[in-house]
Scaffold this motif. Structure first.
Motif, mmCIF file in Angstrom:
data_model
loop_
_atom_site.group_PDB
_atom_site.id
_atom_site.type_symbol
_atom_site.label_atom_id
_atom_site.label_comp_id
_atom_site.label_asym_id
_atom_site.label_seq_id
_atom_site.Cartn_x
_atom_site.Cartn_y
_atom_site.Cartn_z
ATOM 1 N N ARG A 1 0.831 -1.212 0.000
ATOM 2 C CA ARG A 1 0.000 0.000 0.000
ATOM 3 C C ARG A 1 0.864 1.259 0.000
ATOM 4 N N THR B 1 -7.960 7.248 -4.314
ATOM 5 C CA THR B 1 -8.932 7.095 -3.234
ATOM 6 C C THR B 1 -8.477 7.844 -1.985
ATOM 7 N N HIS C 1 -8.164 6.539 0.839
ATOM 8 C CA HIS C 1 -7.221 5.655 1.542
ATOM 9 C C HIS C 1 -5.798 5.877 1.031
#
Length: 61
Positions: A10, A44, A46
């Protein structure tokens, strides 16, 4: 081990997707609002949060 790998993945993705200068310009224009920054940068919320966390830690170091 899988959690660590997911976290690293991520972070790498966020770093690849967001240009620091584009983030800086967007934050100057729209403030720290995650949804607005995400919309402006085409990612996004996130991804914005992960990228911000990475760069906040670097700044503190």
């Amino acid at each position: 081990m899988a959690v660590l790998q997911d976290s690293l993945t991520r972070r790498h993705a966020a770093d690849c997707l967001i240009d620091p200068e584009a983030y800086r310009c967007a934050e100057l224009a729209f403030g720290p609002h995650l949804a607005r920054l995400a919309a402006e940068l085409g990612v996004t919320t996130h991804v914005i949060a992960v990228w911000h966390d990475i760069h906040e830690r670097i700044t503190r170091a």
